[in-house]
Design an enzyme around this catalytic site. Sequence first.
Site, PDB file in Angstrom:
ATOM      1  N   CYS A 267      -5.951  45.768  22.499  1.00  0.00           N
ATOM      2  CA  CYS A 267      -6.888  44.592  22.264  1.00  0.00           C
ATOM      3  C   CYS A 267      -8.203  44.644  21.762  1.00  0.00           C
ATOM      4  O   CYS A 267      -8.535  44.070  20.736  1.00  0.00           O
ATOM      5  CB  CYS A 267      -6.918  44.250  23.730  1.00  0.00           C
ATOM      6  SG  CYS A 267      -5.012  43.283  24.206  1.00  0.00           S
TER       7      CYS A 267
HETATM    8  C1  UDX Z   1      -8.469  44.802  27.194  1.00  0.00           C
HETATM    9  C2  UDX Z   1      -9.272  43.850  28.220  1.00  0.00           C
HETATM   10  O1  UDX Z   1      -9.960  44.282  29.426  1.00  0.00           O
HETATM   11  C3  UDX Z   1      -8.432  42.535  28.985  1.00  0.00           C
HETATM   12  O2  UDX Z   1      -9.023  41.725  29.277  1.00  0.00           O
HETATM   13  C4  UDX Z   1      -7.601  42.123  27.780  1.00  0.00           C
HETATM   14  O3  UDX Z   1      -6.636  41.059  28.132  1.00  0.00           O
HETATM   15  C5  UDX Z   1      -6.773  43.059  26.996  1.00  0.00           C
HETATM   16  O4  UDX Z   1      -7.935  44.028  26.453  1.00  0.00           O
HETATM   17  P1  UDX Z   1      -7.016  46.782  27.978  1.00  0.00           P
HETATM   18  O5  UDX Z   1      -6.637  46.900  26.640  1.00  0.00           O
HETATM   19  O6  UDX Z   1      -5.914  46.793  28.918  1.00  0.00           O
HETATM   20  O7  UDX Z   1      -7.619  45.507  28.538  1.00  0.00           O
HETATM   21  O8  UDX Z   1      -8.073  47.949  28.288  1.00  0.00           O
HETATM   22  P2  UDX Z   1      -9.378  48.136  29.162  1.00  0.00           P
HETATM   23  O9  UDX Z   1      -9.289  48.333  30.450  1.00  0.00           O
HETATM   24  O10 UDX Z   1     -10.282  46.843  28.644  1.00  0.00           O
HETATM   25  O11 UDX Z   1      -9.983  49.300  28.359  1.00  0.00           O
HETATM   26  C6  UDX Z   1     -10.055  49.487  26.863  1.00  0.00           C
HETATM   27  C7  UDX Z   1     -10.897  50.558  26.252  1.00  0.00           C
HETATM   28  O12 UDX Z   1     -12.249  50.635  26.622  1.00  0.00           O
HETATM   29  C8  UDX Z   1     -10.371  52.020  26.834  1.00  0.00           C
HETATM   30  O13 UDX Z   1     -10.181  52.888  25.799  1.00  0.00           O
HETATM   31  C9  UDX Z   1     -11.163  52.278  27.870  1.00  0.00           C
HETATM   32  O14 UDX Z   1     -11.135  53.748  28.170  1.00  0.00           O
HETATM   33  C10 UDX Z   1     -12.572  51.824  27.387  1.00  0.00           C
HETATM   34  N1  UDX Z   1     -13.660  51.486  28.439  1.00  0.00           N
HETATM   35  C11 UDX Z   1     -13.381  50.666  29.505  1.00  0.00           C
HETATM   36  C12 UDX Z   1     -14.565  52.401  28.419  1.00  0.00           C
HETATM   37  O15 UDX Z   1     -14.922  53.360  27.501  1.00  0.00           O
HETATM   38  N2  UDX Z   1     -15.697  52.440  29.329  1.00  0.00           N
HETATM   39  C13 UDX Z   1     -15.471  51.366  30.268  1.00  0.00           C
HETATM   40  O16 UDX Z   1     -16.367  51.273  30.974  1.00  0.00           O
HETATM   41  C14 UDX Z   1     -14.526  50.752  30.327  1.00  0.00           C
END
Ligand code: UDX
Length: 441
Positions: A267
């Site tokens: 996403c």
């Molecule tokens: C995301 C949105 O959070 C969610 O609301 C939407 O519906 C779909 O997209 P998701 O794709 O499941 O959800 O992953 P998310 O938990 O948001 O993490 C995305 C990326 O960011 C990952 O690669 C994660 O490692 C990274 N991340 C997240 C960080 O590097 N640091 C953080 O503090 C949080």
Amino acid sequence: MKIGIIGLGFVGLSLTSVLSSKGYDVVGIDIDEGKCGKIAKGISPFYEPGLEKILKNGLKKKLKISNSFSLINNCDLIFVTVGTPQNLNGDIDLSIIKKAVSTIGTNLQNSKKSPIIFIKSTVVPGTMKKIILPILEKKSKKKAGKDFGLISNPEFLQESTAIKDTKFPHAVVLGGYSTKFMKKAKKFFEKLHPNVPIIITNHQTAEMIKYANNSFLATKISFINQLSNICQNIPGANIDDISKTIGLDPRIGKLFLNAGPGYGGSCLPKDMKALINFANISGIKPTLLNAVEEVNTNQLEQIILISKQRLGNLNSKRITVLGTAFKPNTDDIRDSIAIKLINKLLKRKAKIIIHDPRAIKNTKKIFGEKITYTKSIKNALSKSHCAIIMTQWKQYEKLNNKDFSYMSKKLVIDCRRMLLAKELDVDYFAIGLGKEKWNIL
Ligand code: UDX
């Protein structure tokens, strides 16, 4: 009341399972017959904690799984949860959703029901009014707002916590016209999620809310990643203490401030690109959004740089990548930074060994014989010149000197600062941790 859910991916299958386990009469529909067969037996086609348990629960009640769209004819509520993947130009590909709503429209022609159709798939502002609504009206020969309801209902669930997020969303967004269908939809969600704020707005604002949400999360991550890079030049500085402290300020909030190798997943990268594209088309230069993306891309480059600084030429060097899933507790590798890293390392002719508790099968689909896979962390580290922790799997917290003793050269790049507190007899580099010497001043 009968509910139809179209598209059984993370969003659709989570919703199908949660609603059916609560006793709602649900039919989950997907064009993929093989997938339907698995789901009907209570097997999830992907790993998501808690999903199979709740799916099986639903199957014991009224849940039906089918690849036949005609079943929506009996439905009062229809949720469209099909994917809107990314085109090469950064735009979103609407072909799947166009096909789905076109089939719904055709079926609606002969239906005696006046259903409400909820679009959960992420689409750029204007898509509902300009594309989805006209297709539905044309195919069904019926009028939206009169013969059927049409509501934009973006989804905010995160993979790995999809069930909890589906049960307890932070908000429900209902975009559309103020009709009897909107009133009915509001009632349904008030009952399903008591005490959760329901935001009623128009289609285009609802569509934009989803992009605002995800681009803000991406911005938070790039912000902390940029700060973590600055910290690396401040001896002894630790990005986690900074995140923890600024997160206590309620204006900032503590979540999404974990510095790392950059954001990945199905996403955030896709939605950022689509929003940038949309802004450009609208004549607004997305300066900030472009910078967020640039920081994200560069984050990976520094991992390559460190490995090159310490190992020299990467040709034939054995590099262990710990974690290929885009985050822990999933087997999803879509747009995973680890996959991008492996591609870059392969270009430099490094020999790659990977370990991941869940995502090996999916990783094999991409790299086949080009890299080595192992289920044992010990084997993954054996004779390796460099270990890179990419995904914050709990298992990696336990790594110790004994595990690293099998390496040929003990270089450890910890993108998640999981081993920071340990006294390790290795050449240790962590993202966001200040080096010993000042590079400036
Ligand atoms: C995301 C949105 O959070 C969610 O609301 C939407 O519906 C779909 O997209 P998701 O794709 O499941 O959800 O992953 P998310 O938990 O948001 O993490 C995305 C990326 O960011 C990952 O690669 C994660 O490692 C990274 N991340 C997240 C960080 O590097 N640091 C953080 O503090 C949080």
